[in-house]
Every structure is written in C-alpha cells, then in structure tokens.
Scaffold this motif. Sequence first.
Motif, PDB file in Angstrom:
ATOM      1  N   ILE A 115       0.836  -1.211   0.000  1.00 52.66           N
ATOM      2  CA  ILE A 115       0.000   0.000   0.000  1.00 52.66           C
ATOM      3  C   ILE A 115       0.869   1.259   0.000  1.00 52.66           C
ATOM      4  CG2 ILE A 115      -0.291   0.180   2.509  1.00 52.66           C
ATOM      5  CD1 ILE A 115      -2.964   0.840  -0.189  1.00 52.66           C
ATOM      6  N   GLN A 116       2.046   1.203   0.627  1.00 53.46           N
ATOM      7  CA  GLN A 116       2.953   2.346   0.592  1.00 53.46           C
ATOM      8  C   GLN A 116       3.418   2.627  -0.837  1.00 53.46           C
ATOM      9  OE1 GLN A 116       6.138   1.509   3.335  1.00 53.46           O
ATOM     10  NE2 GLN A 116       4.857   1.798   5.149  1.00 53.46           N
ATOM     11  N   LYS A 117       3.735   1.551  -1.561  1.00 55.36           N
ATOM     12  CA  LYS A 117       4.169   1.708  -2.956  1.00 55.36           C
ATOM     13  C   LYS A 117       3.020   2.219  -3.826  1.00 55.36           C
ATOM     14  CE  LYS A 117       8.404   0.032  -2.563  1.00 55.36           C
ATOM     15  NZ  LYS A 117       9.617   0.842  -2.862  1.00 55.36           N
ATOM     16  N   VAL A 118       1.820   1.717  -3.584  1.00 58.23           N
ATOM     17  CA  VAL A 118       0.651   2.145  -4.364  1.00 58.23           C
ATOM     18  C   VAL A 118       0.379   3.630  -4.131  1.00 58.23           C
ATOM     19  CG1 VAL A 118      -1.855   1.904  -4.612  1.00 58.23           C
ATOM     20  CG2 VAL A 118      -0.411  -0.140  -4.453  1.00 58.23           C
ATOM     21  N   LYS A 119       0.454   4.077  -2.890  1.00 58.44           N
ATOM     22  CA  LYS A 119       0.226   5.491  -2.591  1.00 58.44           C
ATOM     23  C   LYS A 119       1.274   6.376  -3.264  1.00 58.44           C
ATOM     24  CE  LYS A 119      -3.458   4.959  -0.275  1.00 58.44           C
ATOM     25  NZ  LYS A 119      -4.729   5.404  -0.895  1.00 58.44           N
ATOM     26  N   ALA A 120       2.529   5.892  -3.306  1.00 54.84           N
ATOM     27  CA  ALA A 120       3.588   6.644  -3.984  1.00 54.84           C
ATOM     28  C   ALA A 120       3.323   6.724  -5.482  1.00 54.84           C
ATOM     29  CB  ALA A 120       4.945   5.994  -3.708  1.00 54.84           C
ATOM     30  N   LEU A 121       2.839   5.622  -6.060  1.00 52.98           N
ATOM     31  CA  LEU A 121       2.508   5.601  -7.494  1.00 52.98           C
ATOM     32  C   LEU A 121       1.354   6.549  -7.809  1.00 52.98           C
ATOM     33  CD1 LEU A 121       2.757   1.862  -8.613  1.00 52.98           C
ATOM     34  CD2 LEU A 121       4.022   3.796  -9.565  1.00 52.98           C
ATOM     35  N   GLU A 122       0.374   6.588  -6.903  1.00 53.52           N
ATOM     36  CA  GLU A 122      -0.767   7.483  -7.116  1.00 53.52           C
ATOM     37  C   GLU A 122      -0.305   8.942  -7.178  1.00 53.52           C
ATOM     38  OE1 GLU A 122      -4.595   5.129  -5.194  1.00 53.52           O
ATOM     39  OE2 GLU A 122      -3.415   6.450  -3.900  1.00 53.52           O
ATOM     40  N   GLU A 137       2.756   9.939  -7.966  1.00 54.26           N
ATOM     41  CA  GLU A 137       3.645  10.086  -9.133  1.00 54.26           C
ATOM     42  C   GLU A 137       2.854  10.164 -10.439  1.00 54.26           C
ATOM     43  OE1 GLU A 137       6.857   7.308 -11.557  1.00 54.26           O
ATOM     44  OE2 GLU A 137       6.545   6.949  -9.411  1.00 54.26           O
ATOM     45  N   LYS A 138       1.819   9.322 -10.589  1.00 52.34           N
ATOM     46  CA  LYS A 138       1.111   9.214 -11.862  1.00 52.34           C
ATOM     47  C   LYS A 138      -0.281   9.842 -11.844  1.00 52.34           C
ATOM     48  CE  LYS A 138       3.605   5.072 -13.318  1.00 52.34           C
ATOM     49  NZ  LYS A 138       3.534   3.768 -14.005  1.00 52.34           N
ATOM     50  N   GLY A 139      -0.681  10.388 -10.704  1.00 52.20           N
ATOM     51  CA  GLY A 139      -1.999  10.999 -10.634  1.00 52.20           C
ATOM     52  C   GLY A 139      -3.126   9.982 -10.620  1.00 52.20           C
TER      53      GLY A 139
END
Length: 322
Positions: free
Chosen positions: A263-270, A272-274
């Motif tokens: 979930i930490q990686k997913v939040k970072a991707l959100e 980064e990529k909007g």
Amino acid sequence: MQSPIEQQKVAAALKTLDISIGNLELLREEMQASLEAMEIIEEQVLHQNEKLIKERQLYYNLFKFAPNAYLVITTQGIIKEINYTAAALLNMLPSLLIGKPLINFVSQLERPLFRTKLNQSLNVKSVQEWEVSICPRNSQAFDALLLVKPVRDAAKTQSLLQLCLHDITKYKQTVKQSQLAASQQSVSNVPVETLHRLDGLHILFVDDEADTRELIAAVLKQYRIMVTTVASVTEALSELERSRPDIIISDIRMPEKDGYALIQKVKALEIEKGWQIPTIAFTAYLGEDRAKVLGAGFNSHLHKLAEPMELIAMIAQLTGRG
C-alpha cells in the motif's frame, strides 16, 4: 580461713554460676522446642514437595498426552517442550525434536516472516494468531494456525512462547468450497444489469496462497470481471508498471514484503502518476487490526471467511458501480 570479703565473692560467683546454669537449661529447652518445631516444618515441607511433584507429574502427563498439539519454544524458535500430538504432526519422536528450531518445519517462503514474528513476540502480551505452512518430516505440508502466548520459565530467567498448533487444511478447503458454492448459487440470482455494471472491471489480486488466488479469480470471473492474480508484492509492482487496475485486493500477511509494504508503494505511485486506485485489505487473521489497515491507506478491509457477495458488494461500492 577465708575472710568475709572472700566469702562474699565466692557466694556471688556461685550465684552467678547458678543463674548461668539456669539460663543454659532454659536455652536448651528452647533449642529442643525449636528442633521439634523444625522437624514438624521439615515433615510438612517434604509432604508439600511430594504433593507438588505428584501434581507436576500429573500436569506433565496431561501436557504430554493431550489431544491438542502443544509445544514450548524460546524466542529464538528452539523447541524446549513438545507433546506427542504436536510431535506426530511434525512426524518425529518428541525426544528428537527437543533443542531443534521450529522454523525447520516452516515452509521456505514463510521463514522470513516467521523470524519477524518471533522477534516481535515479546512486545505482545495477548494471545497471538499466526498462520503458517508447516512441512513435516517426510510428509505432506499443511496449513497451520498457531495460538502463541508469551510466558516466563519457572525461574523467571528466560522468556518462552507457549504454542497450540492446529492443522486447518481441511477447514480452509471446506470454507473455500462453501464460498465458491455460495458464489455460484448467488450469481445465478443476480440481475443481468448488475452483471453488466461489473462487466469489464480489471482487478489486481495479490495473495501468496495459490488456492486462494484460484478461488477469488473464479468468483470474480463469474461477474465478468477481469482478474490478474500475483503471488507477491514484487509481482504486483511489476504488473502496475504495465497496466492500471480499477481496484487492488491484497492479502496482508505475506512473506518478505507484506500488504502494508504494497500500500505504501501504491500510494507513492498514485502521487507520481496521478492515479486513484481503490484498495481492499483481504486477510485471514481474525486479530488483524481494522484501524491499522485503514490507517495504512487501504480503503476497505474484509476477512477471507466473508461471504463472496460481501466482496462483490464492496468492489461495486468502491468502483462506483453499486
């Protein structure tokens, strides 16, 4: 002939001697009484010790021959005590298991997580639930539920863990079969418009257990949902580099990296990529802290024993297709 003064001194000395003899006699009587009292206490202590030894043997026999699988390990995972039922599950004699690391019987993939749980065990005072895959000696692996309680040894010098071991393989198979049957029954009663609303959704499902991935994929595909299943956080991140799912469903307790790392990686991707990807934490642990899961960033939380329709309803709600 003694003078009067000398006679007085002799008389005083004799009187002092008589008093001393009387005191010694009194002291002897007190010592005799103390010895008799000590003999009585010693007899009581011996009787109490015999009683304690018999009780200890009774409880030891209850532990050894209990129908449930019990064992005691150190916080490093070394087996200190084990009963016959637990030894039978590991397919070895109890005497051969004493002093051996329990982690030797944990599946290779789950050993890093098992070590982490051992290191964290002393910080938790309540009974913990650990679910691991146990690999007995020269026998088939099985899904196990460990009930773990931290204790101190009799001398209060060492921290130990009391474990109750349950083979839950058949239970999990039964639950999954009933879930699949319930899903197959319920999908036939779902209006066509509901199926159309879910038609085409793309879900990324993350779980290290192959049978769980197969079950959830089968359930979701009945609702015309496209499902991509992966077995680890690393595979999930690789998949996210290729495509963006409409929703992510992830197990929490996985070896190496867990659902919290994902979930930490997913939040970072959100960021980064909007993106904005709804996420569901999917866990088999009854003691999983819902507040902790939601606080980590997941949008919702569901236990694996929930009815399939609960998962479908949650997916529809989170994707706005309810």
